[in-house]
Design a protein around this motif. Structure first.
Motif: not given
Length: 341
Positions: A24-26, A74-83
């Motif tokens: 629900t949040g970035p 969320g849209s602003a997450v850069t330190n991890v990714a799906e998986g």
């Protein structure tokens, strides 16, 4: 999804079907739980000890030692990714308050503590924040390391503080070689050259301690204080780290401490009763230890990836949560119990 819920204090936990959490949040991160540690604090929660302090509204999902795989971000997450494989710092922090900006995120003014004051990880999925997820080495399995998120992190925090004072000629006494203590022993062995003395009432725990880095193991049979004093030439140890904090361990720990020594309190359950004149005349330090910081967790996971810290676990299916709690309450768990959805 399935989730183990606290529906009332002094009552059994219940398995319920609840909605899967959504982004629900970035900065939101949804984690598929691969392992959730069973902690003595969970027993204290059910006893109502945390009800007023946490202010949590029932029902809610218990479980604050969690690891797994990123399911959504969320849209602003850069330190991890799906998986990605991750372990979760137990606090969700704001990053904006004075404590966070000082690197002391444990004392964040706006923290949320999943499993204590919001929904935790005795479930199939958990919602957390990008600030709380630590990407871990691919060689580490979430169910093997989940309890490092709190038990391990708390033990690391205390042991690392103790290690900063210790020198190769010093001795450190560790009281308790259970879920937290056996991790603290390994951290001390990895971070200090001091002589490590472990005291536990269970002979098997003492044997485990000696196999993972303790130089001396003492069974708490009533003569353990005298045995520690004998080992230290009657002076006591420079540092005592008490992972028990109840059942008389606080008074015994202080008796094992030398003048100007540091007594670290980690476990809790009883009061510390020491005359102020004794504190002054011996210049001892009594030091409290809460859970560690995000940076502490990254350092602990580096030790785990190198094989210097290994969590001894007993794994249970999520549906078998009551057995895990009963075994912990009955003192039948060596190391840490882990629930695996």
């Amino acid at each position: 999804m399935r989730a183990v819920r606290v529906t009332g204090y002094h009552q059994k936990l219940e398995m319920r079907d609840v909605p899967v959490p959504e982004v629900t949040g970035p900065l939101d991160v949804i984690v598929k739980i691969g392992g959730a540690g069973v902690c003595r604090t969970d027993l204290h929660i059910l006893e109502g000890q945390w009800a007023e302090k946490s202010g949590v509204r029932l029902p809610y999902t218990i479980g604050h030692e969690n690891a797994g795989w990123v399911a959504a971000v969320g849209s602003a997450v850069t330190n991890v990714a799906e998986g990605d494989t991750v372990i979760l710092h137990p606090n969700i922090t704001c990053g904006l308050c004075r404590a966070c900006r000082s690197g002391d995120d444990v004392h964040c003014a706006n923290k949320v503590f999943p499993g204590i004051d919001s929904d935790g990880g005795y479930a199939e999925f958990l919602k957390t924040s990008a600030r709380s997820v630590v990407k871990i080495d691919d060689s580490l399995e979430p169910s093997d390391v989940a309890a490092l998120a709190d038990a391990g992190l708390t033990a690391y925090h205390a042991a690392a503080k103790a290690a900063r004072r210790l020198r190769p000629v010093d001795r450190v006494v560790v009281i308790g070689a259970g879920g937290l203590g056996h991790i603290g022993i390994q951290v001390l062995a990895a971070t200090t050259a001091a002589e490590i003395v472990v005291v536990d009432r269970n002979p098997e725990a003492v044997e485990l301690a000696e196999s993972i880095g303790a130089h001396h193991g003492i069974v708490a049979d009533g003569s353990h204080v005298e045995q520690v004093l004998d080992l230290t030439g009657g002076h006591g140890a420079e540092v005592v780290v008490d992972f028990v904090g109840e059942g008389g361990s606080t008074a015994q720990g202080l008796k094992m401490l030398r003048e100007a020594g540091d007594y670290h309190v980690v476990g809790y359950g009883e009061n510390i009763d020491v005359p102020t004149i004794d504190v002054i005349s011996t210049e001892i330090n009594i030091i409290g230890n809460l859970v560690g910081s995000y940076n502490d967790l990254t350092e602990l996971m580096a030790l785990a990836a190198r094989g210097l810290v290994k969590l001894h676990t007993v794994k249970h299916a999520l549906d078998d949560f009551q057995t895990a709690l009963d075994d912990l309450d009955g003192g039948r768990v060596r190391g840490r119990a882990i629930l695996v959805p």
